[in-house]
Design an enzyme around this catalytic site. Structure first.
Site, mmCIF file in Angstrom:
data_model
loop_
_atom_site.group_PDB
_atom_site.id
_atom_site.type_symbol
_atom_site.label_atom_id
_atom_site.label_comp_id
_atom_site.label_asym_id
_atom_site.label_seq_id
_atom_site.Cartn_x
_atom_site.Cartn_y
_atom_site.Cartn_z
ATOM 1 N N LEU A 187 -38.689 -12.885 -20.015
ATOM 2 C CA LEU A 187 -38.253 -13.043 -18.632
ATOM 3 C C LEU A 187 -39.071 -14.099 -17.905
ATOM 4 O O LEU A 187 -38.545 -14.848 -17.088
ATOM 5 C CB LEU A 187 -38.358 -11.702 -17.890
ATOM 6 C CG LEU A 187 -37.423 -10.593 -18.347
ATOM 7 C CD1 LEU A 187 -37.645 -9.341 -17.517
ATOM 8 C CD2 LEU A 187 -35.966 -11.024 -18.275
ATOM 9 N N SER A 230 -39.809 -1.605 -13.947
ATOM 10 C CA SER A 230 -38.844 -1.346 -15.016
ATOM 11 C C SER A 230 -38.035 -0.125 -14.615
ATOM 12 O O SER A 230 -38.523 0.751 -13.885
ATOM 13 C CB SER A 230 -39.554 -1.060 -16.341
ATOM 14 O OG SER A 230 -38.656 -0.469 -17.280
ATOM 15 N N TYR A 259 -45.984 3.297 -20.562
ATOM 16 C CA TYR A 259 -45.164 2.241 -19.982
ATOM 17 C C TYR A 259 -44.501 2.730 -18.694
ATOM 18 O O TYR A 259 -44.544 2.046 -17.660
ATOM 19 C CB TYR A 259 -44.112 1.786 -20.992
ATOM 20 C CG TYR A 259 -43.267 0.627 -20.510
ATOM 21 C CD1 TYR A 259 -43.788 -0.658 -20.443
ATOM 22 C CD2 TYR A 259 -41.947 0.825 -20.117
ATOM 23 C CE1 TYR A 259 -43.016 -1.718 -19.988
ATOM 24 C CE2 TYR A 259 -41.164 -0.230 -19.672
ATOM 25 C CZ TYR A 259 -41.707 -1.500 -19.607
ATOM 26 O OH TYR A 259 -40.946 -2.547 -19.151
ATOM 27 N N LYS A 294 -45.350 1.309 -14.893
ATOM 28 C CA LYS A 294 -44.301 0.663 -14.119
ATOM 29 C C LYS A 294 -43.967 1.436 -12.842
ATOM 30 O O LYS A 294 -43.539 0.847 -11.843
ATOM 31 C CB LYS A 294 -43.052 0.474 -14.983
ATOM 32 C CG LYS A 294 -43.235 -0.579 -16.078
ATOM 33 C CD LYS A 294 -43.619 -1.921 -15.479
ATOM 34 C CE LYS A 294 -43.699 -3.034 -16.490
ATOM 35 N NZ LYS A 294 -44.043 -4.336 -15.880
#
Length: 275
Positions: free
Chosen positions: A26, A158, A186, A190
């Site tokens: 990204l 996310s 994760y 996030k």
């Protein structure tokens, strides 16, 4: 308002943007989009040679000044040096895409079951995904305050920072020859992004600094067919995102088109959060 005036709101001529994680799937698209809108772009990632090479490509394609900077976002001194270099070479900081994150070089440890996840691995991820985001926001926000001209900070979260993963999607799923899942570290890292954004949006509003979250859903980057099919079945639009589909959201949040938007979490997830 005339159509031409509306379009001019998206122009970034004369502004300098920092993109951390600038060499990622990204990150490269974000750098490209910002440069195409006229911004001077600092491509920030771990490799000095690769960031410099990509910045040179952007300059040729978009005729705007770009530089590459090697920076470890988890190291306060490295972050301070990066900010000073951008300010010195490109003249001020107006846009920050706080985008760097890690999924670890040790995929076996990264994808380990929660019940057996090591604290050392947890801390390695948090050091980049949370500490790094704090350090970059702090250093760039301080510079924006000193400049007195406001700015836009965009922080990448996310969909799994807001929703729990559907583990059925990951049955038989593989990426880079490894079995994959979405580990708790994760999701937690996030989720922290959204909280930090809300805090900073309120804290820095008197200085004209807008802070928003960009929350992507699943982006196609080489996952196996089984995963792609199962993930797509969970999304109202029926597919994963292509990396370029995040760029428009970044340009909106970076530009005057979103001049009255702060503290917002912009989902770009094909509608996954609506189900």
């Amino acid at each position: 308002m005339e159509k031409a005036d509306c379009l001019r709101m998206f122009e970034l001529n004369g502004r300098t943007a920092i993109v951390t994680g600038g060499l990622g799937i990204l990150g490269r698209r974000f750098c490209e989009g910002l440069a195409s809108a006229g911004a001077q772009v600092a491509v920030v990632d771990l490799s000095r040679e690769e960031t410099a090479a990509y910045a040179a490509e952007l300059e040729v394609r978009h005729h705007t000044s770009c530089i590459g900077i090697a920076c470890n976002v988890a190291d306060p001194q490295s972050v301070r040096q990066m900010v000073e270099q951008v300010d010195s070479e490109l003249g001020g900081i107006h846009i920050v895409l706080n985008n760097a994150a890690t999924k670890s070089d040790d995929l076996e440890q990264f994808f380990a079951p929660f019940e057996h996840y090591s604290l050392a691995q947890w801390r390695r991820i948090m050091e980049v995904n949370v500490d790094g985001m704090f350090l970059v926001a702090q250093a760039t926000g301080r510079k924006m305050i000193d400049q007195g001209s406001g700015g836009s900070i965009i922080q990448t979260s996310s969909i799994y920072g807001l929703l729990g993963p559907d583990e059925r999607i990951y049955e038989g799923a593989r990426y880079l020859n490894a079995s994959i899942n979405s580990p708790a570290v994760y999701s937690v890292s996030k989720a922290a992004v959204v909280g930090l954004t809300a805090y900073l949006a309120a804290h820095w509003a008197p200085h004209g600094i807008r802070v928003n979250t960009l929350t992507p859903g699943g982006v196609f980057s080489g996952q196996n067919e089984r995963f792609v099919e199962r993930y797509a079945a969970r999304v109202p639009l029926g597919r994963m995102a292509h990396p370029d589909e995040l760029v428009g959201a970044v340009l909106y949040l970076a530009s005057d088109a979103s001049s009255y938007v702060t503290g917002h979490n912009l989902y770009v997830d094909g509608g996954l959060h609506a189900w």
